[in-house]
Design a protein around this motif. Structure first.
Motif, PDB file in Angstrom:
ATOM      1  N   ASN A  20       0.831  -1.197   0.000  1.00  0.00           N
ATOM      2  CA  ASN A  20       0.000   0.000   0.000  1.00  0.00           C
ATOM      3  C   ASN A  20       0.871   1.255   0.000  1.00  0.00           C
ATOM      4  O   ASN A  20       1.512   1.562   0.997  1.00  0.00           O
ATOM      5  CB  ASN A  20      -0.919  -0.015   1.224  1.00  0.00           C
ATOM      6  N   VAL A  21       0.872   2.002  -1.113  1.00  0.00           N
ATOM      7  CA  VAL A  21       1.702   3.207  -1.199  1.00  0.00           C
ATOM      8  C   VAL A  21       1.131   4.345  -0.367  1.00  0.00           C
ATOM      9  O   VAL A  21       1.867   5.243   0.033  1.00  0.00           O
ATOM     10  CB  VAL A  21       1.920   3.671  -2.660  1.00  0.00           C
ATOM     11  N   ARG A  22      -0.172   4.324  -0.099  1.00  0.00           N
ATOM     12  CA  ARG A  22      -0.766   5.389   0.725  1.00  0.00           C
ATOM     13  C   ARG A  22      -0.273   5.316   2.162  1.00  0.00           C
ATOM     14  O   ARG A  22      -0.094   6.320   2.814  1.00  0.00           O
ATOM     15  CB  ARG A  22      -2.291   5.300   0.690  1.00  0.00           C
ATOM     16  N   GLN A  23      -0.115   4.111   2.649  1.00  0.00           N
ATOM     17  CA  GLN A  23       0.359   3.940   4.027  1.00  0.00           C
ATOM     18  C   GLN A  23       1.853   3.660   4.080  1.00  0.00           C
ATOM     19  O   GLN A  23       2.412   3.515   5.152  1.00  0.00           O
ATOM     20  CB  GLN A  23      -0.402   2.795   4.691  1.00  0.00           C
ATOM     21  N   ARG A  24       2.477   3.567   2.912  1.00  0.00           N
ATOM     22  CA  ARG A  24       3.904   3.255   2.799  1.00  0.00           C
ATOM     23  C   ARG A  24       4.245   1.974   3.547  1.00  0.00           C
ATOM     24  O   ARG A  24       5.275   1.855   4.194  1.00  0.00           O
ATOM     25  CB  ARG A  24       4.748   4.425   3.277  1.00  0.00           C
ATOM     26  N   VAL A  25       3.342   1.011   3.436  1.00  0.00           N
ATOM     27  CA  VAL A  25       3.517  -0.272   4.097  1.00  0.00           C
ATOM     28  C   VAL A  25       3.913  -1.300   3.050  1.00  0.00           C
ATOM     29  O   VAL A  25       3.406  -1.276   1.938  1.00  0.00           O
ATOM     30  CB  VAL A  25       2.194  -0.707   4.774  1.00  0.00           C
ATOM     31  N   ALA A  26       4.806  -2.186   3.395  1.00  0.00           N
ATOM     32  CA  ALA A  26       5.206  -3.258   2.488  1.00  0.00           C
ATOM     33  C   ALA A  26       5.343  -4.552   3.282  1.00  0.00           C
ATOM     34  O   ALA A  26       5.740  -4.542   4.446  1.00  0.00           O
ATOM     35  CB  ALA A  26       6.525  -2.912   1.804  1.00  0.00           C
ATOM     36  N   ARG A  27       5.006  -5.639   2.643  1.00  0.00           N
ATOM     37  CA  ARG A  27       5.139  -6.939   3.282  1.00  0.00           C
ATOM     38  C   ARG A  27       6.611  -7.337   3.302  1.00  0.00           C
ATOM     39  O   ARG A  27       7.297  -7.247   2.291  1.00  0.00           O
ATOM     40  CB  ARG A  27       4.334  -7.957   2.500  1.00  0.00           C
ATOM     41  N   GLU A  28       7.088  -7.774   4.447  1.00  0.00           N
ATOM     42  CA  GLU A  28       8.498  -8.145   4.579  1.00  0.00           C
ATOM     43  C   GLU A  28       8.724  -9.550   4.017  1.00  0.00           C
ATOM     44  O   GLU A  28       8.160 -10.518   4.526  1.00  0.00           O
ATOM     45  CB  GLU A  28       8.917  -8.094   6.049  1.00  0.00           C
ATOM     46  N   PRO A  29       9.519  -9.654   2.959  1.00  0.00           N
ATOM     47  CA  PRO A  29       9.778 -10.973   2.377  1.00  0.00           C
ATOM     48  C   PRO A  29      10.577 -11.875   3.324  1.00  0.00           C
ATOM     49  O   PRO A  29      11.430 -11.410   4.074  1.00  0.00           O
ATOM     50  CB  PRO A  29      10.611 -10.657   1.135  1.00  0.00           C
ATOM     51  N   THR A  84      21.125 -16.134   7.653  1.00  0.00           N
ATOM     52  CA  THR A  84      20.070 -17.090   7.980  1.00  0.00           C
ATOM     53  C   THR A  84      20.257 -17.657   9.379  1.00  0.00           C
ATOM     54  O   THR A  84      21.377 -17.876   9.833  1.00  0.00           O
ATOM     55  CB  THR A  84      20.039 -18.259   6.969  1.00  0.00           C
ATOM     56  N   GLY A  85      19.130 -17.903  10.029  1.00  0.00           N
ATOM     57  CA  GLY A  85      19.144 -18.498  11.357  1.00  0.00           C
ATOM     58  C   GLY A  85      19.215 -20.011  11.270  1.00  0.00           C
ATOM     59  O   GLY A  85      19.411 -20.572  10.184  1.00  0.00           O
ATOM     60  N   PRO A  86      19.037 -20.691  12.389  1.00  0.00           N
ATOM     61  CA  PRO A  86      19.100 -22.158  12.409  1.00  0.00           C
ATOM     62  C   PRO A  86      18.061 -22.811  11.485  1.00  0.00           C
ATOM     63  O   PRO A  86      18.261 -23.924  11.016  1.00  0.00           O
ATOM     64  CB  PRO A  86      18.815 -22.528  13.867  1.00  0.00           C
ATOM     65  N   ASP A  87      16.953 -22.099  11.227  1.00  0.00           N
ATOM     66  CA  ASP A  87      15.918 -22.619  10.341  1.00  0.00           C
ATOM     67  C   ASP A  87      16.197 -22.309   8.872  1.00  0.00           C
ATOM     68  O   ASP A  87      15.396 -22.622   7.988  1.00  0.00           O
ATOM     69  CB  ASP A  87      14.555 -22.065  10.727  1.00  0.00           C
ATOM     70  N   GLY A  88      17.340 -21.673   8.591  1.00  0.00           N
ATOM     71  CA  GLY A  88      17.719 -21.338   7.224  1.00  0.00           C
ATOM     72  C   GLY A  88      16.994 -20.130   6.664  1.00  0.00           C
ATOM     73  O   GLY A  88      17.106 -19.830   5.484  1.00  0.00           O
ATOM     74  N   ARG A  89      16.261 -19.406   7.512  1.00  0.00           N
ATOM     75  CA  ARG A  89      15.447 -18.290   7.032  1.00  0.00           C
ATOM     76  C   ARG A  89      16.085 -16.924   7.281  1.00  0.00           C
ATOM     77  O   ARG A  89      16.776 -16.725   8.267  1.00  0.00           O
ATOM     78  CB  ARG A  89      14.071 -18.319   7.685  1.00  0.00           C
ATOM     79  N   ALA A  90      15.788 -16.017   6.355  1.00  0.00           N
ATOM     80  CA  ALA A  90      16.211 -14.621   6.472  1.00  0.00           C
ATOM     81  C   ALA A  90      14.999 -13.758   6.132  1.00  0.00           C
ATOM     82  O   ALA A  90      14.220 -14.090   5.231  1.00  0.00           O
ATOM     83  CB  ALA A  90      17.362 -14.321   5.528  1.00  0.00           C
ATOM     84  N   ILE A  91      14.857 -12.638   6.851  1.00  0.00           N
ATOM     85  CA  ILE A  91      13.721 -11.740   6.654  1.00  0.00           C
ATOM     86  C   ILE A  91      14.238 -10.368   6.249  1.00  0.00           C
ATOM     87  O   ILE A  91      15.182  -9.852   6.847  1.00  0.00           O
ATOM     88  CB  ILE A  91      12.890 -11.611   7.952  1.00  0.00           C
ATOM     89  N   ALA A  92      13.592  -9.773   5.240  1.00  0.00           N
ATOM     90  CA  ALA A  92      13.937  -8.410   4.808  1.00  0.00           C
ATOM     91  C   ALA A  92      13.140  -7.437   5.667  1.00  0.00           C
ATOM     92  O   ALA A  92      12.088  -6.940   5.266  1.00  0.00           O
ATOM     93  CB  ALA A  92      13.623  -8.224   3.333  1.00  0.00           C
ATOM     94  N   ARG A  93      13.633  -7.156   6.858  1.00  0.00           N
ATOM     95  CA  ARG A  93      12.916  -6.297   7.817  1.00  0.00           C
ATOM     96  C   ARG A  93      13.022  -4.820   7.435  1.00  0.00           C
ATOM     97  O   ARG A  93      14.000  -4.381   6.860  1.00  0.00           O
ATOM     98  CB  ARG A  93      13.485  -6.490   9.209  1.00  0.00           C
TER      99      ARG A  93
END
Length: 195
Positions: A44-53, A94-103
């Protein structure tokens, strides 16, 4: 300070890799990136919100790889986003679960579709993938004031309809014998949320 955190994460990744290799664990021969969340999302560009991949790095046996260095790269112009520090890249481990988040991802004001490039590397093995995101001007939900305005207009319309029915009666302005007049008493309207 943000640069120090990135350097610290890289150092931690290299240290973790060295420890794992020293314990007899073999380094992966191949890396795969699995997009867990964020591909195809609408920001949503109005709220400048983006889902973190969220991505998961796996080895050739599809097992999670801890300590892999993951870089998220956004387009530098047009539809896109930026990270919390305004940069177009973010590096994570990546953590122990192999995951990384684009925070900290924040959509820019440009509407349209764009690609985020994701690269994972560990011990000289590198792979990349991309995910598609779209920036759109999503309509905001109705405000409480707008809901009350709709309710009051509807209530006024209903009251006017009842009043017309009372005055018109049988067309002669008098009630039929045996029927009682309809009485409308004003009061405070109440609205409850949908169930």
């Amino acid at each position: 300070m943000l640069k120090q955190n990135s350097i610290y994460r890289i150092y931690l990744s290299l240290l973790l890799s060295a420890v794992l290799c020293g314990q007899g664990t073999t380094a992966p021969k191949q890396l795969n990136i699995v997009i867990v969340e964020g591909d195809g999302s609408i920001n949503n560009v109005r709220q400048r919100v983006a889902r973190e991949p969220i991505v998961q790095v796996e080895d050739e046996n599809h097992k999670p790889v801890a300590g892999a260095l993951v870089t998220f790269l956004l387009p530098s112009n047009g539809p896109g986003a930026s990270f919390a520090n305004g940069a177009s890249t973010l590096t994570s481990v990546t953590g122990p679960d192999g995951r990384a988040i684009a925070r900290g991802l924040r959509a820019n004001n440009n509407k349209g579709q764009y690609q985020m490039r994701v690269t994972a590397s560990m011990n000289g093995v590198t792979t990349s993938a991309s995910l598609t995101m779209t920036n759109a001007a999503v309509a905001a939900a109705l405000s409480t004031t707008a809901i009350w305005a709709i309710v009051l207009v509807a209530a006024a319309g209903a009251a006017a309809g009842v009043a017309l029915g009372v005055t018109s009666g049988n067309g002669s302005g008098t009630n039929q014998p045996g029927s009682s007049p309809v009485t409308v008493t004003p009061g405070t309207p109440s609205v409850t949320p949908p169930r």
